[in-house]
Design an enzyme around this catalytic site. Structure first.
Site, mmCIF file in Angstrom:
data_model
loop_
_atom_site.group_PDB
_atom_site.id
_atom_site.type_symbol
_atom_site.label_atom_id
_atom_site.label_comp_id
_atom_site.label_asym_id
_atom_site.label_seq_id
_atom_site.Cartn_x
_atom_site.Cartn_y
_atom_site.Cartn_z
ATOM 1 N N ILE A 134 -13.668 12.337 -32.941
ATOM 2 C CA ILE A 134 -14.362 13.450 -33.590
ATOM 3 C C ILE A 134 -15.605 13.640 -32.725
ATOM 4 O O ILE A 134 -16.557 12.873 -32.808
ATOM 5 C CB ILE A 134 -14.726 13.139 -35.054
ATOM 6 N N PRO A 135 -15.571 14.634 -31.845
ATOM 7 C CA PRO A 135 -16.496 14.683 -30.699
ATOM 8 C C PRO A 135 -17.911 15.169 -30.991
ATOM 9 O O PRO A 135 -18.342 16.215 -30.495
ATOM 10 C CB PRO A 135 -15.769 15.618 -29.734
ATOM 11 N N CYS A 136 -18.667 14.387 -31.742
ATOM 12 C CA CYS A 136 -20.054 14.775 -32.001
ATOM 13 C C CYS A 136 -20.902 14.716 -30.725
ATOM 14 O O CYS A 136 -21.981 15.296 -30.682
ATOM 15 C CB CYS A 136 -20.660 13.941 -33.125
ATOM 16 N N HIS A 137 -20.374 14.063 -29.682
ATOM 17 C CA HIS A 137 -21.107 14.048 -28.403
ATOM 18 C C HIS A 137 -21.180 15.444 -27.782
ATOM 19 O O HIS A 137 -21.998 15.685 -26.904
ATOM 20 C CB HIS A 137 -20.460 13.055 -27.416
#
Length: 169
Positions: A134-137
């Site tokens: 889950i690409p919060c980056h």
């Protein structure tokens, strides 16, 4: 039964927790020992935890290896997400950000259905239990700065650089 493993990666050891059907956690617990992590998770989930890798953990490690080697842009491991409705909408919005692209916290808030909630979106990102997948980056500050990342800004920069470099190849 929950299963736990510690998966090495180019940016540190990723703690992975899964049941027989879903990945529950993919996170960095840098300041804790393996036994402290296990104890903390057993208390949190009121369950005993095995170090026996199940098929979900094996598939997660495979997909993370593919991601870090540039052979995977989208993950397909089934995820078990527990959070508020707002957090889940925020995490869904994260998953809609294409590989190598970024969005500001305000843009993520708008795509989550609440354009004035950029600070709340940042808080939801901070509670994201499954980093990288889950690409919060991919969420950055509106001025183009990195903003914040629970896994650390060095890791965030690495992930953004990795995706940009791999897409440009």
């Amino acid at each position: 039964m929950l299963s736990l493993t510690f998966s090495p990666s180019p940016i540190g050891v990723i703690t992975l927790l899964a049941d027989e059907d879903f990945l529950i956690i993919a996170d960095f617990f840098d300041t804790m020992s393996e036994s402290e992590i296990r104890d903390m998770l057993e208390k949190r989930f009121s369950s005993s935890i095995s170090f026996q890798k199940n098929p979900i953990l094996l598939e997660t490690e495979k997909q993370l290896d593919e991601y870090f080697s540039g052979r995977r842009q989208v993950f397909s491991v089934p995820l078990a997400l527990s959070g508020t409705d707002f957090q889940k909408r925020s995490w869904d919005a994260l998953c809609a950000i294409p590989y190598w692209e970024t969005r500001s916290y305000g843009e993520q808030a708008s795509s989550s259905g609440n354009p004035r909630a950029s600070r709340a979106v940042g808080g939801a990102n901070n509670k994201n239990p499954i980093l990288i997948m889950i690409p919060c980056h991919r969420v950055i500050a509106s001025d183009g700065g990195l903003g914040w990342y629970r896994g650390g800004l060095d890791r965030k920069q690495y992930l953004l650089d990795l995706e940009r470099w791999l897409l440009a190849r």
